[in-house]
Design an enzyme around this catalytic site. Structure first.
Site, PDB file in Angstrom:
ATOM      1  N   LYS A  95      27.636  38.725   7.025  1.00  0.00           N
ATOM      2  CA  LYS A  95      27.860  37.573   7.907  1.00  0.00           C
ATOM      3  C   LYS A  95      26.616  37.158   8.684  1.00  0.00           C
ATOM      4  O   LYS A  95      26.432  35.991   8.991  1.00  0.00           O
ATOM      5  CB  LYS A  95      29.015  37.862   8.874  1.00  0.00           C
ATOM      6  N   GLU A 117      34.885  30.726  16.180  1.00  0.00           N
ATOM      7  CA  GLU A 117      36.227  31.289  16.103  1.00  0.00           C
ATOM      8  C   GLU A 117      36.107  32.679  15.477  1.00  0.00           C
ATOM      9  O   GLU A 117      35.149  32.955  14.765  1.00  0.00           O
ATOM     10  CB  GLU A 117      37.115  30.415  15.202  1.00  0.00           C
ATOM     11  N   SER A 380      29.908  43.837   0.427  1.00  0.00           N
ATOM     12  CA  SER A 380      29.717  42.875   1.512  1.00  0.00           C
ATOM     13  C   SER A 380      29.549  43.525   2.884  1.00  0.00           C
ATOM     14  O   SER A 380      28.943  42.942   3.781  1.00  0.00           O
ATOM     15  CB  SER A 380      30.886  41.896   1.554  1.00  0.00           C
TER      16      SER A 380
HETATM   17  C1  LIG Z   1      34.358  38.691   6.804  1.00  0.00           C
HETATM   18  C2  LIG Z   1      34.134  39.619   5.696  1.00  0.00           C
HETATM   19  C3  LIG Z   1      34.526  39.319   4.373  1.00  0.00           C
HETATM   20  C4  LIG Z   1      35.273  38.066   4.016  1.00  0.00           C
HETATM   21  O1  LIG Z   1      34.616  36.860   4.242  1.00  0.00           O
HETATM   22  P1  LIG Z   1      34.017  35.992   3.077  1.00  0.00           P
HETATM   23  O2  LIG Z   1      33.686  34.713   3.748  1.00  0.00           O
HETATM   24  O3  LIG Z   1      35.075  35.818   2.015  1.00  0.00           O
HETATM   25  O4  LIG Z   1      32.843  36.702   2.541  1.00  0.00           O
HETATM   26  C5  LIG Z   1      34.218  40.221   3.378  1.00  0.00           C
HETATM   27  N1  LIG Z   1      33.596  41.394   3.642  1.00  0.00           N
HETATM   28  C6  LIG Z   1      33.226  41.724   4.893  1.00  0.00           C
HETATM   29  C7  LIG Z   1      32.550  43.028   5.110  1.00  0.00           C
HETATM   30  C8  LIG Z   1      33.478  40.864   5.952  1.00  0.00           C
HETATM   31  O5  LIG Z   1      33.101  41.200   7.197  1.00  0.00           O
END
Ligand SMILES: *Cc1c(COP(=O)(O)O)cnc(C)c1O
Length: 403
Positions: A95, A117, A380
């Protein structure tokens, strides 16, 4: 020519089946136009790019590795599995790539105040982090119920100097937080910048968030070419709003040999209605000011991973599904939980519960493929934030099994 057809107003596709666009009251339209104009002006500006790259390197810690998961690969006995290590970024997830980009734009627009948000609090923390870094006052809207569930993230945001405002209407969760943030933005856009957290919302946010997250796929592409001398056969990512997935996918979109798979949260099972998988099990509609696939019953929106429970999805993913460029599948809570444990044990890497969905699907796919095939999973985020929740769930499970 790219396979991606998108207008300058952020409408994806042609004919009847289009996605994205802007479905908002007039007051908000003015605010969005200002952001779109600024983004168009600065995105290719050499000084802007230089500053963005500086913070990605020196503050976020990029580039992060494309790690060959040799233990998991050997155990599954099929395709080679690589992990794109977004979990190693400052603040522990992808993020921050987006919040850095957007706050640099806000600065150029002369914003005196940032708003955002947040649902589970992860985007709130990433926003509060860059607001602290650039010393801009920040207000974060969060559902009152979410504030109770994620008290630690509320504390993090406050520690970072942001103000957290409870959204008290309706279900008091993410939807109400988005509504209040949009209202604030419509009224205060002269001096306020709305920093949106995923590849969703009205134009220009989906294109802007894709732009700032595409660093993931650009790095992964260069890294796999350096290590393997060729493109991967599969790129796999979890899909909440869709920002980490589009960031990985987009640089590969015109490489037709690369299969793109988005993994949605199947929750308690698609047939129960308790999931957050609009692409696998939903239909096109308008939500939060843009057109995309939406769950049949948004009130049942649920995932074991708090960062994935959004009832809509990015317009570009909706479009990729419509034209068949990407495939979208669902993985249930219990499968994500198993993958969380499995990756921890085999590689010594604790993945976020969100990312565990992508890992779970890759674990099913890899053994069905030849050993010369290559899979890239977008990791992610890191799972430190989830260990207390998982420990609680696993001990309940043990209690049930021992009864
Ligand atoms: C917020 C988040 C997501 C989901 O958000 P996307 O916009 O779909 O990427 C996925 N993995 C992690 C670790 C997150 O913090």
């Amino acid at each position: 020519m790219s396979v991606v057809k998108v207008t300058e107003h952020g409408v994806f596709g042609e004919g009847e089946e289009v996605f994205g666009g802007t479905f908002v009251p007039e007051a908000l339209e003015t605010a969005l136009h200002r952001v779109a104009d600024a983004f168009a002006k600065y995105k290719d500006d050499p000084q802007f790019i230089e500053e963005y790259n500086y913070y990605l390197k020196e503050y976020v810690g990029r580039e992060n590795p494309l790690y060959f998961a040799q233990n998991l690969t050997a155990k599954l006995g099929g395709a080679k599995i690589y992990l794109k290590r977004e979990d190693l970024n400052h603040t522990g997830a992808h993020k921050i790539n987006n919040t850095i980009g957007q706050i640099l734009l806000a600065k150029r627009m002369g914003a005196k105040r940032i708003i955002a948000e947040t649902g589970a609090g992860q985007h709130g923390v990433a926003t509060a982090t860059v607001a602290a870094l650039f010393n801009i006052p920040c207000t974060i809207y969060m559902g009152e119920v979410d504030m109770e569930r994620q008290a630690l993230n509320v504390f993090r945001m406050e520690l970072l100097g942001s103000k957290v405002v409870a959204a008290k209407s309706g279900n008091r969760t993410l939807k109400e937080a988005v509504d209040e943030a949009l209202m604030d933005f419509a009224m205060n856009h002269e001096d306020t910048f709305y920093l949106l957290g995923s590849a969703v919302g009205p134009h220009p946010y989906p294109l802007m968030v894709r732009h700032f997250q595409s660093v993931i796929g650009r790095e992964a592409k260069a890294q796999v070419l350096a290590k393997e001398g060729r493109l991967p056969d599969y790129v796999i990512a979890c899909v909440g709003g869709g920002s980490n997935a589009i960031g990985l996918f987009y640089p590969f979109v015109d490489d037709s040999s690369v299969n793109m798979i988005g993994v949605e949260p199947g929750g308690k099972g698609l047939s129960t209605g308790y999931h957050a998988a609009p692409l696998t099990f939903g239909k096109p509609d308008v939500i939060h000011g843009f057109r995309c696939y939406v769950m049949d019953d948004p009130d049942k929106c649920h995932s074991i991973a708090a960062g994935l429970d959004y009832p809509g999805v990015g317009p570009e993913h909706s479009y990729y599904k419509a034209i068949g460029r990407a495939e979208y599948v669902a993985v249930e809570d219990h499968e994500a939980l198993s993958a969380f444990v499995e990756l921890s044990k085999t590689e010594g890497i604790i993945p976020a519960l969100e990312s565990s969905h992508a890992v779970a699907y890759a674990m099913k796919l890899a053994p069905t493929l030849d050993k010369d095939k290559i899979i890239i999973i977008n990791l992610s985020g890191r799972g430190d934030k989830d260990v207390a929740q998982v420990s609680e769930m696993l001990s309940q499970l043990t209690d049930i099994l021992n009864q």
